[in-house]
Design an enzyme around this catalytic site. Structure first.
Site, PDB file in Angstrom:
ATOM      1  N   SER A 136      22.625  57.850  73.300  1.00 38.56           N
ATOM      2  CA  SER A 136      22.497  58.866  72.231  1.00 38.56           C
ATOM      3  C   SER A 136      21.042  58.729  71.734  1.00 38.56           C
ATOM      4  O   SER A 136      20.400  57.629  71.954  1.00 38.56           O
ATOM      5  CB  SER A 136      23.247  58.646  71.007  1.00 38.56           C
ATOM      6  OG  SER A 136      23.049  59.347  69.835  1.00 38.56           O
ATOM      7  N   TYR A 180      27.398  52.096  64.617  1.00 43.90           N
ATOM      8  CA  TYR A 180      27.359  53.147  65.892  1.00 43.90           C
ATOM      9  C   TYR A 180      25.823  53.050  66.815  1.00 43.90           C
ATOM     10  O   TYR A 180      26.183  52.901  68.091  1.00 43.90           O
ATOM     11  CB  TYR A 180      27.401  54.607  65.470  1.00 43.90           C
ATOM     12  CG  TYR A 180      27.362  55.588  66.381  1.00 43.90           C
ATOM     13  CD1 TYR A 180      28.470  55.794  67.645  1.00 43.90           C
ATOM     14  CD2 TYR A 180      26.349  56.387  66.793  1.00 43.90           C
ATOM     15  CE1 TYR A 180      28.342  56.559  68.712  1.00 43.90           C
ATOM     16  CE2 TYR A 180      26.372  57.536  67.499  1.00 43.90           C
ATOM     17  CZ  TYR A 180      27.076  57.266  68.575  1.00 43.90           C
ATOM     18  OH  TYR A 180      27.051  58.402  69.730  1.00 43.90           O
ATOM     19  N   LYS A 198      25.096  51.720  71.154  1.00 47.97           N
ATOM     20  CA  LYS A 198      24.894  52.285  72.188  1.00 47.97           C
ATOM     21  C   LYS A 198      23.422  51.536  72.781  1.00 47.97           C
ATOM     22  O   LYS A 198      23.497  51.365  74.019  1.00 47.97           O
ATOM     23  CB  LYS A 198      24.401  53.705  71.771  1.00 47.97           C
ATOM     24  CG  LYS A 198      25.361  54.823  71.261  1.00 47.97           C
ATOM     25  CD  LYS A 198      26.254  55.047  72.484  1.00 47.97           C
ATOM     26  CE  LYS A 198      27.369  56.014  72.218  1.00 47.97           C
ATOM     27  NZ  LYS A 198      28.260  56.202  73.262  1.00 47.97           N
TER      28      LYS A 198
HETATM   29  P1  NAD Z   1      34.746  62.697  71.340  1.00 52.55           P
HETATM   30  O1  NAD Z   1      35.343  62.010  70.351  1.00 52.55           O
HETATM   31  O2  NAD Z   1      35.252  64.204  71.354  1.00 52.55           O
HETATM   32  O3  NAD Z   1      35.324  62.339  72.818  1.00 52.55           O
HETATM   33  C1  NAD Z   1      35.572  60.839  73.036  1.00 52.55           C
HETATM   34  C2  NAD Z   1      36.946  60.799  73.893  1.00 52.55           C
HETATM   35  O4  NAD Z   1      36.938  59.409  73.895  1.00 52.55           O
HETATM   36  C3  NAD Z   1      38.225  61.223  72.873  1.00 52.55           C
HETATM   37  O5  NAD Z   1      38.855  62.215  73.598  1.00 52.55           O
HETATM   38  C4  NAD Z   1      38.896  60.057  72.724  1.00 52.55           C
HETATM   39  O6  NAD Z   1      40.194  60.320  72.641  1.00 52.55           O
HETATM   40  C5  NAD Z   1      38.408  58.996  73.636  1.00 52.55           C
HETATM   41  N1  NAD Z   1      38.457  57.735  73.401  1.00 52.55           N
HETATM   42  C6  NAD Z   1      37.978  57.136  72.414  1.00 52.55           C
HETATM   43  N2  NAD Z   1      38.169  55.767  72.580  1.00 52.55           N
HETATM   44  C7  NAD Z   1      38.792  55.493  73.811  1.00 52.55           C
HETATM   45  C8  NAD Z   1      39.286  54.428  74.647  1.00 52.55           C
HETATM   46  N3  NAD Z   1      38.992  53.086  73.892  1.00 52.55           N
HETATM   47  N4  NAD Z   1      39.899  54.587  75.518  1.00 52.55           N
HETATM   48  C9  NAD Z   1      39.972  55.649  75.972  1.00 52.55           C
HETATM   49  N5  NAD Z   1      39.783  56.863  75.425  1.00 52.55           N
HETATM   50  C10 NAD Z   1      39.063  56.625  74.402  1.00 52.55           C
HETATM   51  O7  NAD Z   1      33.361  62.509  71.234  1.00 52.55           O
HETATM   52  P2  NAD Z   1      32.209  63.324  72.226  1.00 52.55           P
HETATM   53  O8  NAD Z   1      31.320  64.231  71.070  1.00 52.55           O
HETATM   54  O9  NAD Z   1      32.836  64.046  73.433  1.00 52.55           O
HETATM   55  O10 NAD Z   1      31.306  62.297  72.569  1.00 52.55           O
HETATM   56  C11 NAD Z   1      31.335  61.621  73.877  1.00 52.55           C
HETATM   57  C12 NAD Z   1      30.281  60.564  74.026  1.00 52.55           C
HETATM   58  O11 NAD Z   1      29.145  61.007  73.680  1.00 52.55           O
HETATM   59  C13 NAD Z   1      30.716  59.284  73.150  1.00 52.55           C
HETATM   60  O12 NAD Z   1      30.321  58.153  73.552  1.00 52.55           O
HETATM   61  C14 NAD Z   1      29.531  59.480  71.719  1.00 52.55           C
HETATM   62  O13 NAD Z   1      29.126  58.297  71.158  1.00 52.55           O
HETATM   63  C15 NAD Z   1      28.715  60.175  72.758  1.00 52.55           C
HETATM   64  N6  NAD Z   1      27.545  61.265  72.141  1.00 52.55           N
HETATM   65  C16 NAD Z   1      28.179  61.987  71.493  1.00 52.55           C
HETATM   66  C17 NAD Z   1      27.166  62.995  70.714  1.00 52.55           C
HETATM   67  C18 NAD Z   1      27.711  63.989  69.879  1.00 52.55           C
HETATM   68  O14 NAD Z   1      26.965  64.650  68.628  1.00 52.55           O
HETATM   69  N7  NAD Z   1      29.017  64.538  70.034  1.00 52.55           N
HETATM   70  C19 NAD Z   1      25.782  62.556  70.482  1.00 52.55           C
HETATM   71  C20 NAD Z   1      25.414  61.478  71.400  1.00 52.55           C
HETATM   72  C21 NAD Z   1      26.210  60.655  71.894  1.00 52.55           C
HETATM   73  C1  UD1 Z   2      24.017  62.687  63.701  1.00 54.76           C
HETATM   74  C2  UD1 Z   2      23.997  61.139  63.576  1.00 54.76           C
HETATM   75  C3  UD1 Z   2      23.524  60.625  64.906  1.00 54.76           C
HETATM   76  C4  UD1 Z   2      24.210  61.395  66.061  1.00 54.76           C
HETATM   77  C5  UD1 Z   2      23.996  62.917  66.013  1.00 54.76           C
HETATM   78  C6  UD1 Z   2      24.949  63.370  67.259  1.00 54.76           C
HETATM   79  C7  UD1 Z   2      24.113  60.518  61.191  1.00 54.76           C
HETATM   80  C8  UD1 Z   2      22.979  59.751  60.305  1.00 54.76           C
HETATM   81  N1  UD1 Z   2      23.298  60.680  62.583  1.00 54.76           N
HETATM   82  O1  UD1 Z   2      22.511  63.153  63.782  1.00 54.76           O
HETATM   83  O2  UD1 Z   2      23.674  59.388  65.093  1.00 54.76           O
HETATM   84  O3  UD1 Z   2      23.455  60.899  67.306  1.00 54.76           O
HETATM   85  O4  UD1 Z   2      24.834  63.268  64.551  1.00 54.76           O
HETATM   86  O5  UD1 Z   2      24.957  64.883  67.076  1.00 54.76           O
HETATM   87  O6  UD1 Z   2      24.878  60.905  60.953  1.00 54.76           O
HETATM   88  N2  UD1 Z   2      22.921  68.582  57.396  1.00 54.76           N
HETATM   89  C9  UD1 Z   2      22.978  69.387  56.227  1.00 54.76           C
HETATM   90  N3  UD1 Z   2      24.312  69.557  55.639  1.00 54.76           N
HETATM   91  C10 UD1 Z   2      25.190  68.937  56.455  1.00 54.76           C
HETATM   92  C11 UD1 Z   2      25.131  68.330  57.672  1.00 54.76           C
HETATM   93  C12 UD1 Z   2      24.107  67.921  58.071  1.00 54.76           C
HETATM   94  O7  UD1 Z   2      22.075  69.556  56.045  1.00 54.76           O
HETATM   95  O8  UD1 Z   2      26.539  69.226  55.999  1.00 54.76           O
HETATM   96  C13 UD1 Z   2      21.666  68.543  58.171  1.00 54.76           C
HETATM   97  C14 UD1 Z   2      21.204  66.964  58.392  1.00 54.76           C
HETATM   98  O9  UD1 Z   2      20.534  66.630  57.322  1.00 54.76           O
HETATM   99  C15 UD1 Z   2      20.210  67.130  59.512  1.00 54.76           C
HETATM  100  C16 UD1 Z   2      20.658  68.157  60.257  1.00 54.76           C
HETATM  101  O10 UD1 Z   2      21.568  68.783  59.522  1.00 54.76           O
HETATM  102  O11 UD1 Z   2      18.864  67.432  59.262  1.00 54.76           O
HETATM  103  C17 UD1 Z   2      21.471  67.952  61.618  1.00 54.76           C
HETATM  104  O12 UD1 Z   2      22.543  66.783  61.039  1.00 54.76           O
HETATM  105  P1  UD1 Z   2      23.796  66.121  61.991  1.00 54.76           P
HETATM  106  O13 UD1 Z   2      24.522  67.360  62.640  1.00 54.76           O
HETATM  107  O14 UD1 Z   2      24.519  65.619  61.269  1.00 54.76           O
HETATM  108  O15 UD1 Z   2      22.934  65.439  63.104  1.00 54.76           O
HETATM  109  P2  UD1 Z   2      22.079  64.147  63.083  1.00 54.76           P
HETATM  110  O16 UD1 Z   2      21.770  63.864  61.489  1.00 54.76           O
HETATM  111  O17 UD1 Z   2      20.908  64.687  64.063  1.00 54.76           O
END
Ligand code: NAD
Ligand code: UD1
Length: 343
Positions: free
Chosen positions: A132, A156, A160
């Site tokens: 991330s 978190y 990572k």
């Molecule tokens: P998500 O929660 O939708 O998907 C994660 C999946 O993993 C879920 O289906 C959950 O049921 C499964 N899971 C969790 N723990 C498990 C375990 N111990 N064993 C087996 N299955 C398990 O999340 P996502 O948004 O799809 O994110 C996927 C990956 O990407 C995560 O590692 C997350 O940290 C990373 N990531 C997500 C974002 C984001 O904004 N969504 C941003 C950066 C990184």
């Molecule tokens: C968040 C996580 C980051 C993660 C990322 C994934 C935190 C502090 N950081 O980041 O670790 O990798 O999501 O997508 O949670 N905002 C509003 N109102 C809201 C929600 C958000 O104004 O109700 C603003 C936030 O202040 C920010 C922007 O929208 O400026 C994006 O926020 P968000 O979607 O939560 O993502 P990140 O802050 O980038």
């Protein structure tokens, strides 16, 4: 859609029923890979599998289980020819990670460690890991390059960095590992069918899911967290990326893995920053009416501005984001409408 022909070794997709995982499965099938999902459904619904079958035209094999279950993982590798693993499984909420840090270290770090041990024993050394942009903490400059220093302020983010470190140490200790550490920026949008998308439990923490629920009439008004940042309009700037672009980034990483020696970090972003108010405006245009918002205090831990330098992804993976803000909003809104039962 007619079922595409699949061939070659199976790609194990941990967390493949989740938001990014499910979209990646669609791309993997389209690229002709046999896929096996392993998911414990702690943050996904089994219906996703039916939706995936409708989109891809084929049933996607899925094992319900936990990456921390060693015996299960060993069976998976014994019973299938796994060519590579895409490891999404884990917990992802920053706020929650400060309340239950041990769950985060257990799921994200111990789970990944166990997966790597079983992969090593099975002789499978090809991994795509979900990292991330949070690993950059508050960056000293933008756009963010992969060689920027790492640092983060929450459990978190530390999980990572730890998993990245484990991958780097492992790859340095033994030849033959090919690991892509994909650092995602802010994934938004959904598959254009509206059949799969992000479904946060409870009040959404992230901007787009919250704003989509405002558009659907499920929340009254968006609170904009901070309007005094040193950005063009004072609100936070992020690099939003369509989840289908992100999904395609994984098939590109898989194809490029043989040429990636060791553990290589790669940003997946568009390189373009948008403010919170840009996002409100863009979604309002797609929905066809102004979405209500109010300016409030900053959210603790937030940074002003975060966007990627995506040039390494283009150079090493031959990948570049294709979809702009309007498509992200249109597809996100189609998913929200179908998921909220709106016409
Ligand atoms: P998500 O929660 O939708 O998907 C994660 C999946 O993993 C879920 O289906 C959950 O049921 C499964 N899971 C969790 N723990 C498990 C375990 N111990 N064993 C087996 N299955 C398990 O999340 P996502 O948004 O799809 O994110 C996927 C990956 O990407 C995560 O590692 C997350 O940290 C990373 N990531 C997500 C974002 C984001 O904004 N969504 C941003 C950066 C990184
Ligand atoms: C968040 C996580 C980051 C993660 C990322 C994934 C935190 C502090 N950081 O980041 O670790 O990798 O999501 O997508 O949670 N905002 C509003 N109102 C809201 C929600 C958000 O104004 O109700 C603003 C936030 O202040 C920010 C922007 O929208 O400026 C994006 O926020 P968000 O979607 O939560 O993502 P990140 O802050 O980038």
């Amino acid at each position: 859609m007619p079922a595409p022909k699949t061939s070659g070794p199976t790609i194990l997709v941990t967390g493949g029923a989740g938001f990014i995982g499910s979209h990646t499965v669609v791309e993997l099938v389209a690229a002709g890979h046999p896929v096996l999902i392993l998911d414990n459904f702690s943050n996904a619904k089994p219906e996703v599998l039916d939706r995936l079958a409708r989109i891809t035209g084929q049933a996607i094999p899925c094992i319900t289980g936990d990456v921390r279950d060693r015996a299960l993982l060993e069976r998976v590798f014994a019973d299938h020819t796994i060519g590579a693993v895409i490891h999404f499984a884990g917990l992802k909420a920053v706020g929650e990670s400060t309340e239950v840090p041990l769950s985060y270290y257990q799921n994200n770090v111990a789970g990944s460690l166990q997966l790597l041990e079983v992969m090593q024993a099975a002789g499978c050394r090809n991994l795509v890991f979900s990292s991330s942009a949070t690993v950059y903490g508050d960056p000293h400059a933008v756009p963010i390059r992969e060689d920027f220093p790492l640092g983060t302020t929450n459990a978190y983010g530390r999980t990572k960095i730890m998993v990245e470190d484990i991958c780097r140490d492992l790859a340095a200790s033994e030849r033959g590992w090919h690991i892509a550490l994909l650092r995602y920026f802010n994934p938004v949008g959904a598959h254009p069918s509206g059949l799969i998308g992000e479904e946060p439990q409870g009040v959404p923490n992230n901007l787009m899911p919250y704003l989509l629920q405002v558009a659907a009439g499920q929340r009254e008004c968006l609170s904009v967290f901070g309007s005094d940042y040193p950005t063009p309009d004072g609100t936070g700037v992020r690099d939003y990326i369509h989840v289908m672009d992100l999904a395609r980034g994984h098939t590109a990483a898989l194809a490029a893995l043989p040429g990636l020696d060791g553990a290589v970090p790669v940003n997946l972003g568009t390189g373009q920053g948008y403010s919170v108010l840009d996002m409100v405006k863009a979604l309002s245009a797609v929905v066809g009416r102004p979405l209500p918002y109010t300016l409030t205090a900053r959210r603790p831990g937030d940074i002003a501005c975060c966007y990627s330098d995506p040039s390494r992804a283009e150079a090493m993976l031959g990948w570049k984001a294709r979809f702009g803000l309007e498509t992200m909003c249109r597809d996100g809104w189609a998913w929200q409408r179908s998921n909220s039962g709106l016409s």
